[in-house]
Design an enzyme around this catalytic site. Structure first.
Site, short mmCIF file in Angstrom:
data_model
loop_
_atom_site.label_atom_id
_atom_site.label_comp_id
_atom_site.label_asym_id
_atom_site.label_seq_id
_atom_site.Cartn_x
_atom_site.Cartn_y
_atom_site.Cartn_z
N TYR A 29 -1.37 -9.24 16.81
CA TYR A 29 -0.37 -8.91 17.34
C TYR A 29 -0.13 -9.69 18.83
O TYR A 29 1.03 -9.54 19.40
CB TYR A 29 -0.65 -7.47 17.93
CG TYR A 29 -0.87 -6.37 16.68
CD1 TYR A 29 0.23 -6.07 15.90
CD2 TYR A 29 -2.24 -6.12 16.39
CE1 TYR A 29 -0.02 -5.10 14.68
CE2 TYR A 29 -2.38 -5.31 15.05
CZ TYR A 29 -1.29 -5.05 14.59
OH TYR A 29 -1.40 -4.13 13.29
N CYS B 256 -0.12 4.40 2.10
CA CYS B 256 -0.68 5.46 2.80
C CYS B 256 0.55 5.75 3.93
O CYS B 256 0.37 6.79 4.22
CB CYS B 256 -1.87 4.68 3.48
SG CYS B 256 -1.76 3.19 4.66
N GLU C 128 -16.84 -8.27 -2.94
CA GLU C 128 -15.27 -7.94 -3.16
C GLU C 128 -14.27 -8.99 -3.17
O GLU C 128 -13.37 -8.90 -4.05
CB GLU C 128 -14.83 -6.83 -2.02
CG GLU C 128 -15.63 -5.75 -2.04
CD GLU C 128 -14.86 -4.57 -2.81
OE1 GLU C 128 -13.87 -4.89 -3.43
OE2 GLU C 128 -15.22 -3.43 -3.06
N LYS D 86 -12.04 -5.56 3.42
CA LYS D 86 -11.57 -4.60 4.35
C LYS D 86 -12.68 -3.73 4.61
O LYS D 86 -13.15 -3.09 3.75
CB LYS D 86 -10.26 -4.13 3.69
CG LYS D 86 -9.66 -3.26 4.70
CD LYS D 86 -8.34 -2.58 4.12
CE LYS D 86 -7.63 -1.61 4.98
NZ LYS D 86 -6.24 -1.24 4.43
N CYS E 223 0.80 -0.97 0.08
CA CYS E 223 0.13 0.20 0.11
C CYS E 223 0.89 1.30 0.00
O CYS E 223 2.05 1.24 0.11
CB CYS E 223 -0.93 -0.03 1.19
SG CYS E 223 -2.55 1.11 0.98
N LYS F 222 -10.75 -7.95 7.18
CA LYS F 222 -10.36 -7.15 8.24
C LYS F 222 -10.99 -5.96 8.45
O LYS F 222 -11.73 -5.48 7.60
CB LYS F 222 -8.89 -6.49 7.67
CG LYS F 222 -8.33 -5.54 8.42
CD LYS F 222 -7.15 -4.80 7.85
CE LYS F 222 -6.33 -3.72 8.79
NZ LYS F 222 -5.39 -3.16 7.88
N ARG G 26 -11.34 7.16 4.15
CA ARG G 26 -11.20 6.21 3.23
C ARG G 26 -12.37 5.26 3.02
O ARG G 26 -12.32 4.33 2.59
CB ARG G 26 -10.10 5.05 3.68
CG ARG G 26 -8.82 5.76 4.08
CD ARG G 26 -7.87 4.93 4.59
NE ARG G 26 -6.38 5.60 4.74
CZ ARG G 26 -5.40 5.76 5.55
NH1 ARG G 26 -5.79 5.09 6.75
NH2 ARG G 26 -4.58 6.34 5.69
N SER H 228 -5.49 -3.44 15.06
CA SER H 228 -4.89 -2.84 16.59
C SER H 228 -5.96 -2.34 17.71
O SER H 228 -5.63 -2.67 18.75
CB SER H 228 -4.35 -1.45 15.73
OG SER H 228 -5.19 -0.81 15.06
N CYS I 41 -4.02 5.96 -0.14
CA CYS I 41 -3.47 4.80 -0.46
C CYS I 41 -3.09 4.91 -2.09
O CYS I 41 -3.33 3.73 -2.78
CB CYS I 41 -4.35 3.54 -0.22
SG CYS I 41 -4.74 3.36 1.68
#
Length: 326
Positions: free
Chosen positions: A314, A120, A235, A197, A118, A250, A219, A275, A128
């Site tokens: 994470y 961004c 998609e 996404k 990407c 996501k 976005r 996150s 992006c």
């Protein structure tokens, strides 16, 4: 008149592990990592306690530690020293992700290197791709941005990426990237598309981590609306038809229905525990409101149960340690 069928018989403590339908393995997990070209030492990410922006020079140490912990795949994000309107650092041969990829491959050739594809983090406007004017004002231009994605993909593949992961949600991104990779002799590089996404409110901590906030607008013009299940499926269906090797949903935790839907397309499915999901669990655990280990494992099992083959989280290194201890 007592019951003959007693499901409680299956729930004796020593019987439960024998009958588990869904399990988490270290091979299910992908660890996302941030590398900061301008950092000299590890920089703590305030909104994501326990996560860091790593200096490029630490790439070998980080990949070795993760591999020894049991991690077999990482997803790389780069923070360049400088940004510009063209996002040139994203496709530079000496860009931050390209440097880290080469170092990791030389130190740990068995680690699967996935590169976020990407712009961004690299553009000074934070979007992006290429920005132009429309009747509604400045906006992301789809087709010129596809050309940028092609350049980034080839640069990352030449650095040694095993999988490129386009996250820009542009129309036609998979087919254009596949064409560029094949034209430059990278037929063996996989495409893991961020195919469903969503324009989620859960990305806030990531924007601090990756320095990818935007200077205008948002976005929503190129990420899927949260309420739209059929659109999200379409998609992913389009990306599958264009040649994606792996599809991604996501965020993950609140979108189990989408994971189950996408699984029907017959391709491997990755779920990205983003996150915001990480930070909510960690903050609650640090306040003593939740048992972190139990909640994390439960959250990952729910994604596997929904149909995810791979989970980007994470918590990956800690989960590997817990698996080993168990």
């Amino acid at each position: 008149m007592f019951p003959q069928v007693r499901l409680r018989r299956l729930r004796r403590r020593k019987i439960i592990p024998l009958l588990e339908e869904t399990r988490i393995s270290n091979h299910d997990l992908i660890a996302p990592l941030f590398f900061d070209e301008g950092a000299e030492e590890a920089v703590p990410i305030q909104a994501m306690p326990g996560q860091f922006r790593w200096p490029v020079r630490k790439a070998g140490d980080v990949v070795t530690r993760l591999y020894n912990a049991g991690i077999r795949a990482v997803l790389l994000f780069g923070i360049p020293k400088e940004k510009d309107a063209e996002g040139s650092g994203a496709f530079a041969s000496d860009g931050v992700v390209q440097q880290v990829t080469r170092e990791m491959k030389s130190i740990c050739p068995d680690m699967v290197i996935i590169t976020d594809l990407c712009a961004c983090e690299y553009t000074d406007h934070g979007h992006c791709g290429v920005i132009g004017e429309s009747c509604d004002g400045p906006c992301l231009l789809n087709d010129p941005s596809l050309e940028m994605m092609q350049r980034i993909a080839v640069s990352q593949a030449e650095a040694g990426a095993d999988i490129v992961a386009p996250s820009c949600m542009l129309d036609g991104m998979v087919s254009s990237i596949r064409e560029a990779l094949d034209d430059y002799g990278h037929q063996d590089v996989l495409i893991m598309s961020y195919s469903s996404k969503f324009a989620s409110s859960l990305y806030g901590p990531f924007r601090e981590a990756a320095g990818s906030g935007y200077s205008f607008g948002d976005r929503t013009g190129y990420q899927a609306p949260v309420p739209n299940r059929r659109e999200a499926y379409r998609e992913s269906e389009l990306d599958a038809a264009e040649g994606a090797d792996i599809l991604m949903v996501k965020p993950a935790g609140w979108f189990g229905d989408i994971i189950t839907d996408i699984k029907q397309l017959g391709l491997p499915v990755a779920a990205y525990q983003v996150s915001g999901e990480y930070s909510m669990i960690r903050a609650a655990a640090q306040n003593g409101w939740l048992d972190e280990k139990r909640v994390v494992i439960e959250s990952l099992i729910s994604l596997k149960r929904a149909g995810a083959d791979l989970i980007i989280t994470y918590f990956a290194e800690e989960v590997c340690r817990w698996i080993h201890e168990q």
